[in-house]
Each structure stands twice: as C-alpha cells, then as structure tokens.
Scaffold this motif. Structure first.
Motif, PDB file in Angstrom:
ATOM      1  N   ASP A  89      -7.680  -5.599 -25.300  1.00 26.65           N
ATOM      2  CA  ASP A  89      -7.770  -7.065 -25.328  1.00 26.65           C
ATOM      3  C   ASP A  89      -6.419  -7.763 -25.424  1.00 26.65           C
ATOM      4  OD1 ASP A  89     -10.539  -6.473 -27.450  1.00 26.65           O
ATOM      5  OD2 ASP A  89     -10.639  -6.880 -25.318  1.00 26.65           O
ATOM      6  N   TYR A  90      -5.377  -7.153 -24.894  1.00 27.03           N
ATOM      7  CA  TYR A  90      -4.085  -7.827 -24.825  1.00 27.03           C
ATOM      8  C   TYR A  90      -4.052  -8.717 -23.589  1.00 27.03           C
ATOM      9  CZ  TYR A  90      -2.000  -4.916 -28.457  1.00 27.03           C
ATOM     10  OH  TYR A  90      -1.704  -4.302 -29.642  1.00 27.03           O
ATOM     11  N   PRO A  91      -3.622  -9.957 -23.709  1.00 30.51           N
ATOM     12  CA  PRO A  91      -3.443 -10.807 -22.522  1.00 30.51           C
ATOM     13  C   PRO A  91      -2.294 -10.266 -21.682  1.00 30.51           C
ATOM     14  CG  PRO A  91      -3.527 -12.112 -24.546  1.00 30.51           C
ATOM     15  CD  PRO A  91      -3.333 -10.690 -24.954  1.00 30.51           C
ATOM     16  N   GLY A  92      -2.602  -9.677 -20.549  1.00 30.80           N
ATOM     17  CA  GLY A  92      -1.544  -9.092 -19.725  1.00 30.80           C
ATOM     18  C   GLY A  92      -2.012  -8.777 -18.326  1.00 30.80           C
ATOM     19  N   TRP A  93      -1.069  -8.815 -17.406  1.00 30.44           N
ATOM     20  CA  TRP A  93      -1.324  -8.508 -15.996  1.00 30.44           C
ATOM     21  C   TRP A  93      -0.341  -7.457 -15.513  1.00 30.44           C
ATOM     22  CZ3 TRP A  93      -2.222 -13.538 -12.644  1.00 30.44           C
ATOM     23  CH2 TRP A  93      -3.354 -14.206 -13.098  1.00 30.44           C
ATOM     24  N   GLY A  94      -0.744  -6.757 -14.475  1.00 29.69           N
ATOM     25  CA  GLY A  94       0.176  -5.896 -13.749  1.00 29.69           C
ATOM     26  C   GLY A  94       0.588  -6.580 -12.454  1.00 29.69           C
ATOM     27  N   TYR A  95       1.780  -6.271 -11.977  1.00 28.83           N
ATOM     28  CA  TYR A  95       2.276  -6.838 -10.722  1.00 28.83           C
ATOM     29  C   TYR A  95       2.820  -5.718  -9.833  1.00 28.83           C
ATOM     30  CZ  TYR A  95       2.022 -11.761 -12.100  1.00 28.83           C
ATOM     31  OH  TYR A  95       1.578 -13.012 -12.448  1.00 28.83           O
ATOM     32  N   GLY A  96       2.458  -5.754  -8.553  1.00 30.64           N
ATOM     33  CA  GLY A  96       2.932  -4.736  -7.633  1.00 30.64           C
ATOM     34  C   GLY A  96       2.838  -5.208  -6.192  1.00 30.64           C
ATOM     35  N   ILE A  97       2.894  -4.259  -5.269  1.00 27.18           N
ATOM     36  CA  ILE A  97       2.869  -4.543  -3.832  1.00 27.18           C
ATOM     37  C   ILE A  97       1.570  -4.013  -3.235  1.00 27.18           C
ATOM     38  CG2 ILE A  97       4.003  -4.120  -1.612  1.00 27.18           C
ATOM     39  CD1 ILE A  97       6.630  -3.861  -3.074  1.00 27.18           C
ATOM     40  N   ARG A  98       0.975  -4.798  -2.369  1.00 31.90           N
ATOM     41  CA  ARG A  98      -0.262  -4.402  -1.687  1.00 31.90           C
ATOM     42  C   ARG A  98       0.115  -3.651  -0.406  1.00 31.90           C
ATOM     43  NH1 ARG A  98      -3.611  -6.893   2.304  1.00 31.90           N
ATOM     44  NH2 ARG A  98      -5.866  -6.598   1.977  1.00 31.90           N
ATOM     45  N   TYR A  99       0.375  -2.366  -0.553  1.00 29.33           N
ATOM     46  CA  TYR A  99       0.782  -1.560   0.601  1.00 29.33           C
ATOM     47  C   TYR A  99      -0.366  -1.436   1.592  1.00 29.33           C
ATOM     48  CZ  TYR A  99       4.514  -0.283  -2.609  1.00 29.33           C
ATOM     49  OH  TYR A  99       5.564  -0.334  -3.495  1.00 29.33           O
ATOM     50  N   LYS A 100      -0.052  -1.661   2.835  1.00 28.37           N
ATOM     51  CA  LYS A 100      -1.084  -1.669   3.863  1.00 28.37           C
ATOM     52  C   LYS A 100      -1.603  -0.265   4.155  1.00 28.37           C
ATOM     53  CE  LYS A 100      -2.015  -3.467   8.524  1.00 28.37           C
ATOM     54  NZ  LYS A 100      -1.441  -4.199   9.677  1.00 28.37           N
ATOM     55  N   TYR A 101      -0.721   0.717   4.093  1.00 33.05           N
ATOM     56  CA  TYR A 101      -1.099   2.071   4.488  1.00 33.05           C
ATOM     57  C   TYR A 101      -1.103   3.068   3.324  1.00 33.05           C
ATOM     58  CZ  TYR A 101      -0.392   0.145   9.126  1.00 33.05           C
ATOM     59  OH  TYR A 101      -0.470  -0.647  10.248  1.00 33.05           O
ATOM     60  N   GLY A 102      -0.966   2.607   2.100  1.00 31.01           N
ATOM     61  CA  GLY A 102      -1.004   3.536   0.987  1.00 31.01           C
ATOM     62  C   GLY A 102       0.124   4.544   1.063  1.00 31.01           C
ATOM     63  N   MET A 103      -0.034   5.665   0.370  1.00 28.34           N
ATOM     64  CA  MET A 103       1.007   6.691   0.370  1.00 28.34           C
ATOM     65  C   MET A 103       1.031   7.421   1.712  1.00 28.34           C
ATOM     66  SD  MET A 103       3.466   7.830  -1.281  1.00 28.34           S
ATOM     67  CE  MET A 103       4.583   9.219  -1.199  1.00 28.34           C
ATOM     68  N   PHE A 104       0.111   8.346   1.912  1.00 27.66           N
ATOM     69  CA  PHE A 104      -0.071   8.996   3.210  1.00 27.66           C
ATOM     70  C   PHE A 104      -1.328   9.850   3.134  1.00 27.66           C
ATOM     71  CE2 PHE A 104       2.578  12.022   0.875  1.00 27.66           C
ATOM     72  CZ  PHE A 104       1.898  13.215   1.066  1.00 27.66           C
ATOM     73  N   ARG A 105      -1.840  10.191   4.289  1.00 30.33           N
ATOM     74  CA  ARG A 105      -2.998  11.086   4.382  1.00 30.33           C
ATOM     75  C   ARG A 105      -2.497  12.433   4.853  1.00 30.33           C
ATOM     76  NH1 ARG A 105      -6.343  12.016   8.711  1.00 30.33           N
ATOM     77  NH2 ARG A 105      -5.397  10.240   9.812  1.00 30.33           N
ATOM     78  N   GLN A 106      -2.893  13.470   4.156  1.00 32.40           N
ATOM     79  CA  GLN A 106      -2.350  14.796   4.434  1.00 32.40           C
ATOM     80  C   GLN A 106      -3.053  15.462   5.609  1.00 32.40           C
ATOM     81  OE1 GLN A 106      -3.190  18.188   1.835  1.00 32.40           O
ATOM     82  NE2 GLN A 106      -0.989  18.469   1.594  1.00 32.40           N
ATOM     83  N   GLY A 107      -2.251  16.029   6.494  1.00 32.37           N
ATOM     84  CA  GLY A 107      -2.768  16.840   7.581  1.00 32.37           C
ATOM     85  C   GLY A 107      -1.993  18.145   7.631  1.00 32.37           C
ATOM     86  N   LEU A 108      -2.500  19.107   8.378  1.00 28.67           N
ATOM     87  CA  LEU A 108      -1.830  20.404   8.511  1.00 28.67           C
ATOM     88  C   LEU A 108      -1.639  20.730   9.976  1.00 28.67           C
ATOM     89  CD1 LEU A 108      -3.732  22.527   5.810  1.00 28.67           C
ATOM     90  CD2 LEU A 108      -1.426  21.575   5.649  1.00 28.67           C
ATOM     91  N   LYS A 109      -0.455  21.202  10.310  1.00 31.79           N
ATOM     92  CA  LYS A 109      -0.151  21.608  11.679  1.00 31.79           C
ATOM     93  C   LYS A 109       0.749  22.830  11.643  1.00 31.79           C
ATOM     94  CE  LYS A 109       1.628  19.913  16.111  1.00 31.79           C
ATOM     95  NZ  LYS A 109       2.245  18.763  16.826  1.00 31.79           N
ATOM     96  N   ASP A 110       0.254  23.920  12.238  1.00 32.00           N
ATOM     97  CA  ASP A 110       0.999  25.186  12.272  1.00 32.00           C
ATOM     98  C   ASP A 110       1.392  25.649  10.873  1.00 32.00           C
ATOM     99  OD1 ASP A 110       0.845  25.127  15.062  1.00 32.00           O
ATOM    100  OD2 ASP A 110       2.708  23.977  15.225  1.00 32.00           O
ATOM    101  N   GLY A 111       0.510  25.394   9.890  1.00 32.34           N
ATOM    102  CA  GLY A 111       0.778  25.845   8.537  1.00 32.34           C
ATOM    103  C   GLY A 111       1.684  24.935   7.727  1.00 32.34           C
ATOM    104  N   PHE A 112       2.099  23.806   8.283  1.00 33.50           N
ATOM    105  CA  PHE A 112       2.976  22.883   7.570  1.00 33.50           C
ATOM    106  C   PHE A 112       2.264  21.551   7.334  1.00 33.50           C
ATOM    107  CE2 PHE A 112       5.831  25.836   9.648  1.00 33.50           C
ATOM    108  CZ  PHE A 112       6.783  26.098   8.666  1.00 33.50           C
ATOM    109  N   GLN A 113       2.668  20.876   6.247  1.00 35.47           N
ATOM    110  CA  GLN A 113       2.080  19.574   5.933  1.00 35.47           C
ATOM    111  C   GLN A 113       2.512  18.529   6.944  1.00 35.47           C
ATOM    112  OE1 GLN A 113       1.679  17.642   1.837  1.00 35.47           O
ATOM    113  NE2 GLN A 113       3.440  16.542   2.635  1.00 35.47           N
ATOM    114  N   LEU A 114       1.551  17.724   7.342  1.00 35.42           N
ATOM    115  CA  LEU A 114       1.808  16.630   8.261  1.00 35.42           C
ATOM    116  C   LEU A 114       1.383  15.334   7.578  1.00 35.42           C
ATOM    117  CD1 LEU A 114       2.682  15.932  11.193  1.00 35.42           C
ATOM    118  CD2 LEU A 114       0.272  16.066  11.835  1.00 35.42           C
ATOM    119  N   GLU A 115       2.300  14.379   7.461  1.00 33.42           N
ATOM    120  CA  GLU A 115       2.006  13.121   6.789  1.00 33.42           C
ATOM    121  C   GLU A 115       1.482  12.103   7.806  1.00 33.42           C
ATOM    122  OE1 GLU A 115       5.370  11.778   4.619  1.00 33.42           O
ATOM    123  OE2 GLU A 115       5.489  13.556   3.353  1.00 33.42           O
ATOM    124  N   LEU A 116       0.243  11.662   7.576  1.00 28.63           N
ATOM    125  CA  LEU A 116      -0.413  10.698   8.453  1.00 28.63           C
ATOM    126  C   LEU A 116      -0.645   9.394   7.695  1.00 28.63           C
ATOM    127  CD1 LEU A 116      -3.082  13.153   9.911  1.00 28.63           C
ATOM    128  CD2 LEU A 116      -0.915  12.489  10.979  1.00 28.63           C
TER     129      LEU A 116
END
Length: 400
Positions: free
Chosen positions: A260-287
């Motif tokens: 019950d503390y009066p308080g807000w958080g502030y940040g950025i509304r990222y359109k694409y978030g962090m990333f979605r993980q994919g795999l290609k030839d055994g390596f991580q692919l960031e989508l």
C-alpha cells in the motif's frame, strides 16, 4: 527469526487483558522457522512466504517464552508474551498497513486502500458484484464485442483468453481508478521507480489472484466449456525485460501495491520485447517477439498524456534548441496488490514522431524520406538493448 521477530512486534500491542494461556507446539514452530529461513527476503510477498507466516501465526496463539527453545536449536533468543486472542488481533493489525506517509485512514475509517478483501460472496476485492452468471454474460459479451464471435463455445484458446482478459480488465480498472482517486485526495509522498526493464510476467493469473476473483472467474470459465489454467498459456508474455534486473523491477512495483505504498514504475513500452528464440544448425537464432500483434488488454493508453523529448541541436542565446524532437506517449498498466484493494501503476512510454508523414516528399516519390522521421522515432522504443556495435546503436541506447 525474521518471522518470529515480526510476529512479536505485532502482538506486543495486544490488550493486556487477553492473557489466557494454552500449550505451544514448539516442534511445529521450529519447522516453520526452518522453512522460512530458506526463503529469500526479496520474495516476501510470494505465496510461499505468506503460507509460512500464516502457519506460524496459527500455531502461536498463546502466552509463551521461546528463548530456551530457540537457544537449544541454535537460533538467537527472542522473548515474547503472546496472548490467546492473537489471531483475531493480528487480522485487525494486518489491515492497518503502512503507507509512505504512515498509516492513513479513509473516510470510512479504513486504512488507505486496505479495506478487508471480501471473500467470494458476490463481491470482488474491487467491490464489484461478481456472481458466476453475471461473469458468464460479461465474457460472452466480450467475445462478441472484442473477438467478434457470437458463439462462445467455438472460440479458440487465444480468443477465449482475450474475452476473459477484457472482462477481468473491467474489475482491475475499477480498483485502479479508486486507488488513484484516494491518493489524489490524500496527496501523500510518492515513490517512483525508473527502470529500463520490467519483466512483469503474465497478467491474467496475477490479476485474478490478486483481486481475489479467481474463484468466480474459474467457475464461469468452466461453465462456458474452458479451463482458466489452460487459457493462461494463450497470453502473449510482455517480454519487456531480460531476466534479473527486469524481474527485480517487477517485484518492486508489485510490492509497492501489496504494501500500500503510493508509487509507480516508469519504463519504455518496447514494441518487440526482448526476442523470440529460434534454432538454426544447432545455434540460437534471435527473432523479433511481436507481443502486441493482438493488442494488450492490460494497458490503458493515455491519449492526453505525452511529452516532447528533444535531441541534438545547439544553444542559442543561452537556450538549447533541439534539432530533433519525438513525443513520449504514456500507457498505464495497473498493478494489483495482493490481498488489498490497492492497485498501483506501471507507466510505459512509446516514442512517436513529431511528424508522421512528410507529404511533400511522398508526392515527390521519395517514400523513404517521407517516413524517415517516423522510423527514427519508433526505433527508440522498438527493442530492449539494441545492438550497440554500431554508432547508430549507441545513439539509440542513449536516447532510450
């Protein structure tokens, strides 16, 4: 020890007249203390912590000295006299939680936004009537107006989730507006937590449990042929954080509301978030993680709240004149506290261009130049931690 000390502090204020003694189950208390010692203070608002705390309170409803018991088990002594009527006293004390300006009282005598949460008897924590039949009708109506389908029995899991989420949103916003109105009347000091990341997790489960409406909503969803637990998996996670820092920021905002503390958080509304993980030839692919493709029922766009932000430019006559300007558009994301009517807020900003389209350049056939300002502005809030291997990437991070 943390739990027992906290328990002692609360019970010392009980009336001296309540002195009836009963035997203490020391082994149960020690077991609970050992369980509590394995929990980190950073997760003190979690269900596990509250369960241990409740059990400890339940098994200590009496007057007893525990120094010898603690010494024998390698714990620091702590002497306390616990009256027999402690459980009822504790319930009353826990309802008077502290705000940033101390324990404040509302017009009806209840502490700020901490009126006792009503059980599933027609009202939610937000004070709205929530019987199963009413919720079934509301979810069906949301399926028609939001999803666009009249037969609620033929919804996909994703569509059923959207219908339920928009229904829960109404109860959440009602509690949110009441909290903000109360804070505006009381005008207390506010806490503002700024972070580049907020890993809030899924909002449906957090909202129904914290608002105390998981029971009626679970029954209503089952009556419509679905399971609330299965619909949760259809929610697109708002990947606005990268792990530790983002989760820590989310815990801070959640704890502010819970305590019950009066308080807000502030940040950025990222359109694409962090990333979605994919795999290609055994390596991580960031989508790209396009988490806003179906909209976000948990946010409230504040069309009238946006601020100009300048970049570059020069100083003329002692005044800075930026050569590039974008607009920070506000979106509010209500954050419900646990077992309280307080609903805090996470305000996220989206970067918008000062000029959406250069029509003159567009008519010349210079389509790239026509939307150049728009693209540069939207790049700022596009991705968390853009690659800073290039000069432009370094500038983006600085602008963020």
């Amino acid at each position: 020890k943390y739990l027992l000390d906290s328990f002692c502090r609360k019970t010392r204020v009980a009336e001296a007249s309540e002195r009836e003694e009963t035997p203490l189950d020391c082994s149960k208390v020690l077991l609970l203390l050992r369980q509590a010692s394995e929990l980190k203070p950073a997760i003190c608002t979690s269900g596990a912590f509250r369960s241990v705390q409740w059990e400890l309170n339940r098994h200590c409803p009496l007057s007893v000295t525990v120094s010898e018991m603690l010494l024998q088990n390698g714990l620091k002594p702590c002497v306390c006299r616990l009256p027999a009527a402690v459980p009822q006293r504790l319930q009353r004390l826990q309802r008077s939680r502290r705000s940033a300006a101390g324990v404040v009282r509302g017009a009806a005598g209840a502490s700020a936004a901490t009126i006792e949460k009503t059980a599933y008897k027609g009202n939610s924590a937000a004070g709205i009537e929530l019987d199963v039949e009413t919720l079934k009708k509301d979810i069906t109506r949301k399926a028609e107006t939001i999803v666009g389908k009249t037969d609620v029995s033929k919804l996909t899991p994703e569509e059923a989730y959207r219908a339920v989420a928009w229904s829960v949103r109404d109860a959440l916003l009602d509690a949110f507006f009441k909290t903000q109105e109360y804070w505006e009347q009381q005008d207390p000091k506010f806490v503002y937590y700024l972070s580049a990341e907020f890993l809030m997790g899924r909002s449906l489960t957090n909202s129904v449990y914290n608002l105390g409406v998981d029971g009626p909503y679970g029954e209503a969803v089952r009556a419509l042929g679905y399971k609330l637990e299965e619909l949760v998996d259809a929610e697109q996670n708002a990947a606005l954080g990268n792990g530790g820092l983002g989760r820590l920021a989310a815990c801070f905002v959640d704890s502010l509301a819970t305590l019950d503390y009066p308080g807000w958080g502030y940040g950025i509304r990222y359109k694409y978030g962090m990333f979605r993980q994919g795999l290609k030839d055994g390596f991580q692919l960031e989508l790209p993680d396009i988490w806003l493709q179906n909209g976000n029922p948990w946010e409230l766009k504040r069309a009238g709240i946006k601020y100009p932000v300048g970049f570059y430019g020069s100083v003329k006559n002692g005044k800075w004149e930026p050569s590039e300007k974008v607009w920070a558009q506000a979106y509010d994301n209500p954050i419900p506290g646990f077992e309280t009517k307080t609903v805090g807020n996470l305000r996220l900003f989206e970067a918008l261009p000062d000029t959406e389209l250069d029509l003159e350049e567009f008519n010349k056939g210079e389509f790239g130049k026509a939307v150049e300002e728009k693209c540069k502005a939207e790049d700022i809030s596009a991705v968390l931690y853009p690659n800073d291997a290039t000069e432009y990437g370094k500038e983006l991070r600085l602008k963020q």
